[in-house]
Enzyme design. Structure first.
Site, PDB file in Angstrom:
ATOM      1  N   HIS A  68      65.157  77.297  64.643  1.00  0.00           N
ATOM      2  CA  HIS A  68      63.629  76.996  63.624  1.00  0.00           C
ATOM      3  C   HIS A  68      63.636  77.668  62.490  1.00  0.00           C
ATOM      4  O   HIS A  68      62.830  77.400  61.961  1.00  0.00           O
ATOM      5  CB  HIS A  68      63.117  79.089  64.305  1.00  0.00           C
ATOM      6  N   LYS A  73      73.650  80.596  61.080  1.00  0.00           N
ATOM      7  CA  LYS A  73      74.596  81.048  60.767  1.00  0.00           C
ATOM      8  C   LYS A  73      74.821  82.062  61.198  1.00  0.00           C
ATOM      9  O   LYS A  73      74.157  82.795  62.548  1.00  0.00           O
ATOM     10  CB  LYS A  73      73.200  82.531  59.413  1.00  0.00           C
ATOM     11  N   LYS A  97      68.808  89.429  65.406  1.00  0.00           N
ATOM     12  CA  LYS A  97      69.651  89.498  64.294  1.00  0.00           C
ATOM     13  C   LYS A  97      68.924  89.162  62.778  1.00  0.00           C
ATOM     14  O   LYS A  97      67.924  90.507  62.340  1.00  0.00           O
ATOM     15  CB  LYS A  97      71.516  89.568  64.287  1.00  0.00           C
ATOM     16  N   LYS A 109      76.870  80.483  66.278  1.00  0.00           N
ATOM     17  CA  LYS A 109      78.094  81.292  66.387  1.00  0.00           C
ATOM     18  C   LYS A 109      79.406  80.408  66.910  1.00  0.00           C
ATOM     19  O   LYS A 109      78.972  79.341  67.691  1.00  0.00           O
ATOM     20  CB  LYS A 109      78.202  82.492  67.721  1.00  0.00           C
ATOM     21  N   SER A 366      75.497  88.091  53.300  1.00  0.00           N
ATOM     22  CA  SER A 366      76.034  87.325  53.163  1.00  0.00           C
ATOM     23  C   SER A 366      75.024  85.530  53.418  1.00  0.00           C
ATOM     24  O   SER A 366      75.405  85.402  52.714  1.00  0.00           O
ATOM     25  CB  SER A 366      76.594  86.356  55.565  1.00  0.00           C
TER      26      SER A 366
HETATM   27  N1  GLU Z   1      80.167  87.883  62.052  1.00  0.00           N
HETATM   28  C1  GLU Z   1      79.263  88.731  61.906  1.00  0.00           C
HETATM   29  C2  GLU Z   1      78.075  89.246  62.607  1.00  0.00           C
HETATM   30  O1  GLU Z   1      78.071  88.564  64.015  1.00  0.00           O
HETATM   31  C3  GLU Z   1      78.232  88.563  60.276  1.00  0.00           C
HETATM   32  C4  GLU Z   1      77.758  86.658  60.100  1.00  0.00           C
HETATM   33  C5  GLU Z   1      76.926  86.326  59.357  1.00  0.00           C
HETATM   34  O2  GLU Z   1      78.046  86.418  57.911  1.00  0.00           O
HETATM   35  O3  GLU Z   1      77.152  85.033  59.041  1.00  0.00           O
HETATM   36  O4  GLU Z   1      76.765  89.633  62.106  1.00  0.00           O
END
Ligand code: GLU
Length: 476
Positions: A68, A73, A97, A109, A366
């Site tokens: 969306h 990320k 998140k 992921k 990030s």
């Molecule tokens: N792996 C981290 C998380 O679970 C960071 C992800 C990121 O920075 O894109 O939030």
């Protein structure tokens, strides 16, 4: 995975159960709910790398949960336990998140089934570059489409290899560095990214302690100083959270649980020396300033004020939730409590600060790194000295007007302009406070008529609503 019982659904189903609970409080069409819930795609790759005289085959994944908002990320995890169900659950959590903390990304992921400790640096580089090649070629790593980051078992080094690999394959892309975050500073990283997730956990708990009403629900007294904290997992996230809470908030870290057992000290452990011991000896056993307990799961059930699971998913579940004796749990890991475990804890009156908020510090910073890469300039570079000159002028004016000199002890802090680290921390703090305010308001409002309303459900409701709104805006 924790010691889950056979009645316990898998990780992805567990996330979906929590999602469903939130949706029941909302007014969304069934079709839209289904669209938001499912993972859009999961790519599986098997590739071979010639290592130690033979070809070794590795299995990796990159799951995209929701587009969306793009890029999508989420980290890349290196662990033997990685599987499709897990990356899909983790990608979904990334969507919620990012929406909750208003970071403009969809969720994704990745994972590679590998024990990184089995391979040396050169071997890991070849494996990482090969995995990255496979993902880059399909635009599953790309500054405008999909931007990975570190997760369990990966760190700055892997991100630097990935960035370089992307650059080699896209030599004229001026934004190449924005293809991945969590890079070392000299490869386009940002100050404060390594500590970011742990820092975010600290800010999350500080937010909770700022509100007397919230403390009352948990049955906690005011002030973080002297609170007894148990941390499970002293990896990057657990270490930074514990360190900052001990050094800056005067919390007592009464136990740390690691792979080989736990160390207990009711007077408080010194996180820095314990961390150094783990690095040197590979575990907590034989740490001289505490009592060693081989069975870490027992220590998870010890009494404390704040429990911080900062290791794996599903460690608190149907089997052990009833024996957990804390008032507040802050989920530094992704998915450490199963849907069933969550209900048992809620009925016992334990308050849970949910993962999608508690560990959002990583992806928030990030986001700052990605913006820095796209703008090709360090935060604060243009303003810092000008800010300082203005502050000097204010001091001069004050001194002229009052005929008194400005207190020396305040001068340094008053004059100094914000550098990148200060700005990153300030941006992170602001992001966490904003998200906490949204989440707690809904939580406390809904709790008036529904005692089952918890922070997680409130967090899910906010995120789902935001994703739904952007789908609607897209005309879906
Ligand atoms: N792996 C981290 C998380 O679970 C960071 C992800 C990121 O920075 O894109 O939030």
């Amino acid at each position: 995975m924790g010691n889950t019982s056979s009645k316990e659904p898998g990780f992805r189903e567990s996330v979906n159960l929590m999602f469903d609970r939130a949706v029941r409080h909302m007014n969304l069409s069934e079709g839209l709910v289904e669209k938001i819930k499912v993972a859009n795609s999961t790519y599986t790759v098997r590739f071979g790398v010639k290592l130690r005289g033979d070809i070794r085959t590795f299995t990796g994944y990159r799951s995209v949960h929701s587009e969306h908002s793009e890029p999508v990320k989420g980290g890349i995890r290196y662990a033997l336990s990685v599987n499709q169900n897990e990356v899909e659950a983790l990608a979904a959590l990334m969507t919620y998140k990012c929406a909750l903390v208003e970071v403009p990304f969809g969720g994704s992921k990745g994972g590679l089934c590998i024990d990184p400790r089995e391979w040396d640096q050169d071997e890991l580089e070849r494996i990482t570059r090969r995995f990255a090649f496979e993902l880059i070629k399909r635009d599953l790593i790309n500054p405008s489409q999909n931007v990975p980051a570190p997760d369990m078992g990966t760190g700055e080094q892997e991100m630097a290899w990935i960035a370089d690999q992307y650059h080699r394959m896209n030599t004229t892309d001026i934004d190449a560095r924005a293809c991945v975050t969590g890079k070392p500073l000299n490869a386009g990283g940002i100050r404060g990214r390594v500590e970011a997730t742990g820092r975010g956990v600290q800010y999350a708990i500080r937010d909770f302690f700022r509100h007397p009403d919230d403390l009352e629900v948990a049955g906690l007294s005011k002030g973080m100083a002297g609170k007894r904290v148990i941390v499970q997992g002293l990896g990057n996230v657990g270490y930074h959270a514990a360190k900052f809470m001990q050094e800056e908030d005067e919390c007592l870290i009464t136990a740390v649980i690691e792979r080989d057992g736990a160390i207990i000290n009711e007077k408080g452990l010194d996180v820095e020396t314990l961390f150094a011991h783990i690095k040197e000896h590979g575990g907590v056993a034989k740490y001289p300033h505490g009592k060693y307990e081989k069975d870490g799961s027992k220590v998870l059930e010890m009494e404390c004020d704040i429990l911080i699971p900062a290791a794996l998913e599903s460690v608190i579940n149907l089997e052990n939730a009833d024996r957990i004796k804390t008032k507040l749990i802050c989920e530094a890991a992704n998915g450490p409590i199963t849907a069933g475990g969550n209900e048992i804890l809620r009925d016992k009156g334990v308050v849970i600060i949910p993962d999608m908020f508690a560990n959002a510090g990583g992806v928030t910073v990030s986001y700052f790194e990605w913006v820095k890469n796209l703008s090709h300039i360090r935060f604060g570079r243009m303003q810092r000295r000008q800010e300082e000159a203005r502050q000097e002028m204010v001091i001069e004016a004050l001194e002229k007007m009052t005929g008194k000199s400005f207190p020396n002890e305040l001068r340094g802090a008053f004059v100094s302009g914000a550098d990148e680290l200060t700005l990153v921390r300030s941006g992170l703090d602001d992001t966490m406070r904003g998200a906490y305010a949204d989440m707690r308001q809904l939580w406390l409002d809904k709790r008036k008529d529904d005692k089952e309303m918890d922070l997680r459900t409130a967090a899910f409701m906010i995120s789902i609503q935001r994703v739904a709104d952007s789908y609607r805006a897209l005309g879906l």
